[in-house]
Design an enzyme around this catalytic site. Structure first.
Site, short mmCIF file in Angstrom:
data_model
loop_
_atom_site.label_atom_id
_atom_site.label_comp_id
_atom_site.label_asym_id
_atom_site.label_seq_id
_atom_site.Cartn_x
_atom_site.Cartn_y
_atom_site.Cartn_z
N ASP A 120 -17.12 125.93 57.18
CA ASP A 120 -15.92 125.36 57.03
C ASP A 120 -15.85 124.19 58.25
O ASP A 120 -16.12 124.32 59.48
CB ASP A 120 -14.49 125.99 56.95
CG ASP A 120 -13.65 125.27 56.17
OD1 ASP A 120 -13.64 124.25 55.50
OD2 ASP A 120 -13.10 126.28 55.43
N HIS B 195 -15.82 115.43 56.74
CA HIS B 195 -14.90 116.50 56.50
C HIS B 195 -15.44 117.84 56.65
O HIS B 195 -14.85 118.84 56.71
CB HIS B 195 -13.75 116.34 55.34
CG HIS B 195 -12.62 115.25 55.67
ND1 HIS B 195 -11.78 115.29 56.16
CD2 HIS B 195 -12.82 113.92 55.69
CE1 HIS B 195 -11.10 114.01 56.56
NE2 HIS B 195 -11.84 113.13 56.08
#
Ligand code: GDG
Length: 453
Positions: A362, A154
């Protein structure tokens, strides 16, 4: 059809009441189909709970185990969040590696594998999630598992020069090769992984990004995660008619609102964001007294030193900026470190003229997508998005910024505040299409189709 088994560090059981900020739980929770088994840590610490506790809710089975204090400190606080998280977010200056913590990390992965295996049926599809559990697949193979096992990361993956700094980088890379499929949010992350495999394991991937290592074909894919935009938009619209949104509107006295919502994490670029807001007020004094920034920074990983330091830095920075600009009836930055309810958050996004999403790195960033989903078509706000968030690959019509450049971010906030309605609508319509298309079901089906193949 085979059963899906999800394995993640922390299992989110729907009965847990208090709101928790965290992308993985939000994303996986909304795509869960009845019949799924979800296995992982209960969130509890102690010496009991070595065999899984089973809970059923809405047709999904949750199997959780506990960690001891030592496991929590070595596996979770130590190696996962003190070494891997900074490394994979390009923060070598924050990399705290200790061999015994890595051993603890391997130990918990072996423990999870051993506790999960007896719960599996022969034809289950096993899907392991995120950096805490990289070696879980290899541990399962070593215990004899012959299942199709996939892994999804992720957070970003890094190029060889960065992975090289981690003393156990190569063994970790090898353990990723025990999976049948390894997935990432973006092509950049996938290419970085393939570059590491070529550099350190002497493997030449085929054109489709698959390769053979240790007798097993490993396939790779980029599969950007999405949100249930339809549902989130409905929550935001309902919330906008509720008491809390009324309160925030009244407190603004018609001033514009800019919003940020992030876990309190150094990857999210909060000090840079506050400095950019400072620049905005400095360079565009017309906005003084006319805009408030609400930063929700839900406390996260509070046992990790770097997170405590960040909290102190932010306390100081907000105090400094507010001290310099506040009027007796206006404060520039409203800063809270408690999580809001999901409903309030959705309603506040809708009220906010600007969504400020400026992480330094991110994997994806779901807040960017939620902000878009929450807007009203008649008067949509403007999204400012870091080019270093995976979401920037998809959300091209946002105002894309370099979060390290406070002037550029300040200019983007000014541009957002002064943007005319037709341009806001045009950008938002384009973003809306992308966000609505990327459902959690699409994310899951894309990954599982490759895992089954
Ligand atoms: C990881 C990766 C990737 C935030 N504050 C509150 C709150 N939140 C919710 C947001 C959002 C989630 O938490 C945060 O998700 P992100 O994706 O932005 O970030 P991470 O937690 O770092 O997630 C990330 C993600 O995994 C999924 O793959 O996108 O790149 O780092 O849903 O709304 N929720 C509530 N109160 C808050 O105060 N209720």
């Amino acid at each position: 059809m085979s059963r899906l088994v999800i394995v993640s560090n922390r299992v989110q059981i729907p009965s847990e009441k208090s709101p928790r900020a965290g992308g993985l739980a939000v994303a996986l929770g909304s795509g869960l189909k009845p019949g799924t088994l979800w296995f992982g840590w209960s969130g509890k610490r102690g010496t009991g709970g070595r065999t899984p506790s089973i809970h059923e809710a809405q047709g999904v089975t949750y199997a959780t185990v506990d960690l001891t204090d030592k496991e929590y400190n070595e596996f979770y606080v130590g190696f996962s969040n003190g070494a891997l998280w900074p490394l994979l977010h390009y923060r070598l200056d924050f990399l705290d590696f200790l061999r015994h913590e890595y051993d603890g990390y391997r130990g918990v992965n072996a423990y999870f594998a051993g506790a999960l295996l007896p719960l599996l049926n022969d034809d289950d599809l096993v899907w392991v999630h995120d950096y805490q559990l990289i070696p879980a697949g290899l541990e399962m193979r070593q215990l004899g598992a012959r299942h199709r096992i996939g892994f999804f990361l992720h957070i970003p993956f890094v190029p060889p020069e960065i992975l090289d700094a981690l003393p156990c980088g190569v063994p970790l890379l090898k353990s990723l090769c025990a999976y049948d499929v390894v997935g990432f949010h973006t092509e950049d992350h996938r290419h970085a992984f393939l570059a590491c495999v070529s550099a350190f394991l002497d493997v030449s991937p085929d054109e489709d990004g698959s390769f053979v290592y240790d007798g097993r074909r490993v396939r790779t894919l980029s599969d950007p995660i999405g949100i249930d935009a339809e549902e989130f938009a409905a929550i935001a619209a309902r919330s906008a008619r509720g008491a809390e949104v009324k309160r925030i509107r009244e407190s603004l006295f018609s001033r514009a609102l800019a919003i940020g919502a992030d876990r309190l994490d150094y990857s999210k670029g909060l000090p840079n964001r506050f400095r950019a807001f400072d620049q905005l007020l400095e360079r565009f004094p017309e906005h003084r007294g006319n805009i408030s920034m609400l930063q929700v920074a839900a406390r996260s990983r509070e046992d990790v030193d770097r997170y405590q330091q960040l909290r102190r830095t932010l306390d100081r920075l907000v105090g400094d900026i507010n001290g310099r600009y506040s009027e007796f009836d206006w404060v520039p930055i409203r800063y809270m470190t408690r999580a809001l309810s999901r409903k309030s958050l959705a309603g506040f996004y809708r009220v906010a003229r600007v969504g400020v999403v400026t992480p330094l790195r991110d994997g994806m960033n779901l807040v960017a997508k939620e902000y878009v989903a929450a807007q009203s078509s008649a008067d949509p706000g403007v999204l400012i998005l870091s080019r270093f968030a995976g979401a920037a690959d998809q959300l091209r019509e946002a105002l894309i910024v370099n979060p390290f450049d406070a002037d550029e971010v300040a200019e983007a906030i000014n541009q957002a505040l002064t943007m005319e309605l037709p341009e806001r609508k045009e950008r938002w319509q384009a973003l809306r299409e992308t966000v609505w298309a990327g459902t959690p079901t699409l994310f899951t089906d894309t990954f599982l189709d490759m895992l089954r193949a």
